[in-house]
Design a protein around this motif. Sequence first.
Motif, PDB file in Angstrom:
ATOM      1  N   SER A  11      31.871  60.260 141.490  1.00  0.00           N
ATOM      2  CA  SER A  11      31.430  58.980 140.758  1.00  0.00           C
ATOM      3  C   SER A  11      32.067  57.544 141.393  1.00  0.00           C
ATOM      4  CB  SER A  11      31.871  58.968 139.194  1.00  0.00           C
ATOM      5  OG  SER A  11      32.941  58.349 138.866  1.00  0.00           O
ATOM      6  N   LEU A  12      31.420  56.869 141.497  1.00  0.00           N
ATOM      7  CA  LEU A  12      31.416  55.411 141.026  1.00  0.00           C
ATOM      8  C   LEU A  12      32.930  54.897 141.090  1.00  0.00           C
ATOM      9  CD1 LEU A  12      29.912  56.575 137.651  1.00  0.00           C
ATOM     10  CD2 LEU A  12      28.609  55.933 139.705  1.00  0.00           C
TER      11      LEU A  12
ATOM     12  N   GLU B  29      17.504  59.858 141.190  1.00  0.00           N
ATOM     13  CA  GLU B  29      18.903  59.147 141.147  1.00  0.00           C
ATOM     14  C   GLU B  29      18.821  57.839 141.708  1.00  0.00           C
ATOM     15  OE1 GLU B  29      21.740  61.986 142.219  1.00  0.00           O
ATOM     16  OE2 GLU B  29      23.366  60.144 142.475  1.00  0.00           O
TER      17      GLU B  29
ATOM     18  N   ALA C 283      29.731  50.586 140.230  1.00  0.00           N
ATOM     19  CA  ALA C 283      28.655  51.192 140.572  1.00  0.00           C
ATOM     20  C   ALA C 283      28.021  51.712 139.304  1.00  0.00           C
ATOM     21  CB  ALA C 283      28.946  52.551 141.487  1.00  0.00           C
TER      22      ALA C 283
ATOM     23  N   ARG D  86      25.016  54.091 137.816  1.00  0.00           N
ATOM     24  CA  ARG D  86      24.091  54.946 138.286  1.00  0.00           C
ATOM     25  C   ARG D  86      22.981  55.666 137.225  1.00  0.00           C
ATOM     26  NH1 ARG D  86      26.744  60.807 140.423  1.00  0.00           N
ATOM     27  NH2 ARG D  86      27.183  59.235 142.106  1.00  0.00           N
TER      28      ARG D  86
ATOM     29  N   THR E 195      19.101  64.282 145.810  1.00  0.00           N
ATOM     30  CA  THR E 195      18.751  62.941 144.996  1.00  0.00           C
ATOM     31  C   THR E 195      17.342  63.188 144.337  1.00  0.00           C
ATOM     32  OG1 THR E 195      19.919  61.813 146.757  1.00  0.00           O
ATOM     33  CG2 THR E 195      18.561  60.509 145.374  1.00  0.00           C
TER      34      THR E 195
ATOM     35  N   GLN F 218      21.270  54.018 142.369  1.00  0.00           N
ATOM     36  CA  GLN F 218      22.520  53.388 142.052  1.00  0.00           C
ATOM     37  C   GLN F 218      22.737  51.934 142.539  1.00  0.00           C
ATOM     38  OE1 GLN F 218      25.981  56.010 142.975  1.00  0.00           O
ATOM     39  NE2 GLN F 218      26.965  54.045 143.812  1.00  0.00           N
ATOM     40  N   GLU F 219      23.105  51.032 141.826  1.00  0.00           N
ATOM     41  CA  GLU F 219      23.366  49.701 142.020  1.00  0.00           C
ATOM     42  C   GLU F 219      24.740  49.199 141.747  1.00  0.00           C
ATOM     43  OE1 GLU F 219      20.470  47.040 140.856  1.00  0.00           O
ATOM     44  OE2 GLU F 219      18.729  47.832 142.199  1.00  0.00           O
ATOM     45  N   THR F 220      25.339  48.115 142.167  1.00  0.00           N
ATOM     46  CA  THR F 220      26.350  47.825 141.563  1.00  0.00           C
ATOM     47  C   THR F 220      26.389  46.364 140.799  1.00  0.00           C
ATOM     48  OG1 THR F 220      27.634  48.718 143.884  1.00  0.00           O
ATOM     49  CG2 THR F 220      28.720  46.668 142.405  1.00  0.00           C
TER      50      THR F 220
END
Length: 356
Positions: free
Chosen positions: A350-351, A31, A40, A42, A17, A33-35
Amino acid sequence: MSVGLLAVLLLVGAGPTVGEDRAGGGLKRFEFQETHMGSAFRLLIYCNDEELASGAARAAFARIALLDATLSDYKPDSELMRLSDRAGGDPVPVSPELFEVLARSRELSGRTDGAFDVTINPVVKLWRRARRNRELPSRSQLDEALSRVGWRDLELDAQARTVRLARPGMRLDVGGIAKGYASDAALAELRGAGITRALVAGAGDIVVGDPPPGRPGWRVGIASADAEAGERRMLCLRNQAVSTSGDAERFVEIEGVRYSHIVDPRTGLGLTGRSSVTVVAPDGTTSDSLATAISVLGPDRGLALAEDTEGAEALIVAIEPGQNQYEIRRTPGFDRWLTGPAEGDEPVPSLGPPES
Ligand code: AMP
Ligand code: MG
């Protein structure tokens, strides 16, 4: 609702990370990440200062969150929803962001004869219900919803910065453009904080700035409709965007027919031909909206639209209904952005698929 393969894989080289990049003169890779927007988001950032990176990431996510609160068609109190509530009334003053998204959308509606249409919400709502109940909307329901759809009745006044939905019952849905727009805004936020080597990915919409140190570009893997057949394409991009649209993530299958979450405004029907459309463009607002529009237009008109757009290239992978063959079409310049696999590439799943 079934969840199929993920539309996009990010391949950005091996590394934890936070990692030191040997070619990068001490630049570290961060790196985050949040929603947001049901997806998501990134951020990948190269920078030599952890505090700067995390501060900039916070600002970028805050910007996305603000755009979600502005553009959401799920949150009843979003600016977009409050505007829809006033359909049939007087012009409504709106924020610069909402105005810009609607202006870009309306322009694309004009270029596509309404294949891309952000007034499609009444129809999209019926298909969301169809996905939940696994039951097709009736023709009369679709016709009633379609009677409240029409981009020409989305009236914009740039001078006054007002919007009027001319017909009662009209409602907006900017799901085909908002994630690309938010990704652009997040990258602008990072750049404003002095970070130029960054990537923003909101599910199928990815926007990149300057490349990682010592590399010609960001390596982004796209999983098109033929990914299940082992086809993997890699792109090398810098200061650009790429979006993939298709039925891989959200669709409903009823009596053997698969209906996409992308709707053809001419018929009110979810698209049934299985395909994925990948668009490379100078920015995410363009790539996101074009990918959705080309999905509706189909290969011939879709590729012509991409060729007519400065800096845009498109790849369409379609599976003919009832056949197991892929038809692959692309603009002549698309292959310019393709690159081979590299030593040390590590697919980062991913995501997840957006909620809907
Ligand atoms: P995307 O994943 O970017 O292709 O966007 C798909 C989303 O765009 C759907 O979930 C709807 O919210 C919205 N949408 C569906 N059909 C259309 C259309 N014909 N024009 C504009 N937006 C659409
Ligand atoms: Mg889109």
